[in-house]
Design an enzyme around this catalytic site. Structure first.
Site, PDB file in Angstrom:
ATOM      1  N   HIS A 278       0.817  -1.234   0.000  1.00  0.00           N
ATOM      2  CA  HIS A 278       0.000   0.000   0.000  1.00  0.00           C
ATOM      3  C   HIS A 278       0.846   1.277   0.000  1.00  0.00           C
ATOM      4  O   HIS A 278       0.323   2.359  -0.255  1.00  0.00           O
ATOM      5  CB  HIS A 278      -0.935   0.045   1.215  1.00  0.00           C
TER       6      HIS A 278
ATOM      7  N   ASP B  59      -2.828 -10.682  -2.353  1.00  0.00           N
ATOM      8  CA  ASP B  59      -3.375 -10.133  -1.105  1.00  0.00           C
ATOM      9  C   ASP B  59      -4.819  -9.692  -1.374  1.00  0.00           C
ATOM     10  O   ASP B  59      -5.130  -9.226  -2.478  1.00  0.00           O
ATOM     11  CB  ASP B  59      -2.524  -8.940  -0.666  1.00  0.00           C
TER      12      ASP B  59
ATOM     13  N   HIS C 150      -6.383  -7.206  -0.481  1.00  0.00           N
ATOM     14  CA  HIS C 150      -6.507  -5.759  -0.706  1.00  0.00           C
ATOM     15  C   HIS C 150      -5.764  -5.352  -1.974  1.00  0.00           C
ATOM     16  O   HIS C 150      -4.712  -5.929  -2.286  1.00  0.00           O
ATOM     17  CB  HIS C 150      -5.943  -5.000   0.505  1.00  0.00           C
TER      18      HIS C 150
ATOM     19  N   ASP D 254      -4.852 -12.792   3.417  1.00  0.00           N
ATOM     20  CA  ASP D 254      -6.094 -12.278   3.994  1.00  0.00           C
ATOM     21  C   ASP D 254      -7.309 -12.546   3.107  1.00  0.00           C
ATOM     22  O   ASP D 254      -8.421 -12.139   3.445  1.00  0.00           O
ATOM     23  CB  ASP D 254      -5.964 -10.779   4.350  1.00  0.00           C
TER      24      ASP D 254
HETATM   25 ZN   LIG Z   1      -4.154  -7.177   2.721  1.00  0.00          ZN
END
Ligand SMILES: [Zn+2]
Length: 287
Positions: free
Chosen positions: A114, A150, A152, A230
């Protein structure tokens, strides 16, 4: 299997924060206790500023040393700059070992996907994966692909690698979900595969496969994997459905491409994280 790690990466924490030291400590304990997967251990490499500055601004490197929180998810910790650099150093060690023909996983924190050029966010301070891709390209690689599973969207990796010659980015992630980006492809090299919450495992696997087939058409000589666990069914931060055997399967799919690859730990916040990582590594190693 070579694992790059440094137990000092467990040295920072914030009460109740999901990105906690136990993620690494418990995984280390699990990997050291098991006997099915032979492991060699290695430490992160030191990192020069000029390597970081291919991906980040000098202002951002200075900001990491200022004792103010970055956002509500991403606290300042004493020495967080050093922790983040060590995580980058592990990514660079992973790249080096991959080039020497080894199969490699970086088991470190903080994660990185991120972090943008100028901003720490989403528990991430420096973009471990983008920095390692830019290092690979600067030292002879012609084509490097990032595969980010991931749950996200890897917004930081995307922002840093956008339209970079030789780099490509493939992200499979839940949408809607943090950070709210990744709904469509951007530039000429960033390909996003948003998946609705509660997508059944078989459909999720289908999307993971589709992204991998797309990646293959670019014929990269190296794959850097943002390995986030995740998308697991019982992860507290998202609403997807994968099980340990799906991570084993995904490791197998990546191995079968026959392209040199290394994986860096991103997210994964369930107590079952050590089992998920071991399942993935067995798939990658063909065990
Ligand atoms: Zn994540």
């Amino acid at each position: 299997m070579k694992i790059i790690t440094d137990e000092h990466c467990t040295g920072y924490s914030y009460p109740g924060h999901p990105e906690r030291p136990e993620r690494i400590a418990r995984t280390l304990a699990k990997l050291k206790k098991q006997t099915e997967l032979p492991i060699t251990w290695a430490k992160p490499l030191p990192v020069e500023d000029n390597i970081l500055m291919r991906a980040h601004t000098p202002e951002h490197l200075a900001r990491l040393k200022e004792s103010r929180d970055f956002d509500t998810d991403t606290p300042y910790f004493p020495d967080i700059s050093s922790y983040a650099r060590a995580s980058v150093g592990a990514a660079l060690a992973a790249l080096k070992a991959t080039r020497a023909g080894e199969t490699v996983f970086s088991l470190m924190r903080p994660p990185g996907h991120h972090a943008t050029r100028s901003k720490a966010m989403g528990f991430c301070y420096l973009s471990n994966i983008a920095i390692s891709v830019l290092e690979a390209l600067a030292t002879g690689a012609k084509s490097v692909a990032v595969y980010d599973f991931d749950v996200h969207h890897g917004n930081g990796t995307e922002a840093i690698l956008l339209n970079k010659p030789g780099a490509s980015f493939f992200s499979i992630h839940q949408f809607p979900c943090y950070p709210g980006t990744g709904t469509r492809n951007v530039g000429n090299n960033c390909f996003n595969y948003p998946v609705p919450p509660q997508t059944p495992r078989s459909e999720y696997r289908h999307t993971l496969t589709h992204a991998l087939e797309h990646l293959q058409t670019l014929k990269p000589e190296l794959i850097a994997v943002s390995a986030g666990f995740d998308c697991y069914a019982r992860d507290p931060l998202a609403q997807e459905t994968l099980e340990a055997e799906d991570f084993y399967w995904l490791g197998q799919q990546l191995r079968r491409l026959g392209i040199p690859m290394f994986s860096l730990l991103e997210g994964g916040y369930s107590d079952d994280l050590p089992d998920l990582i071991l399942a993935y590594l067995k798939g990658v190693e063909g065990k």
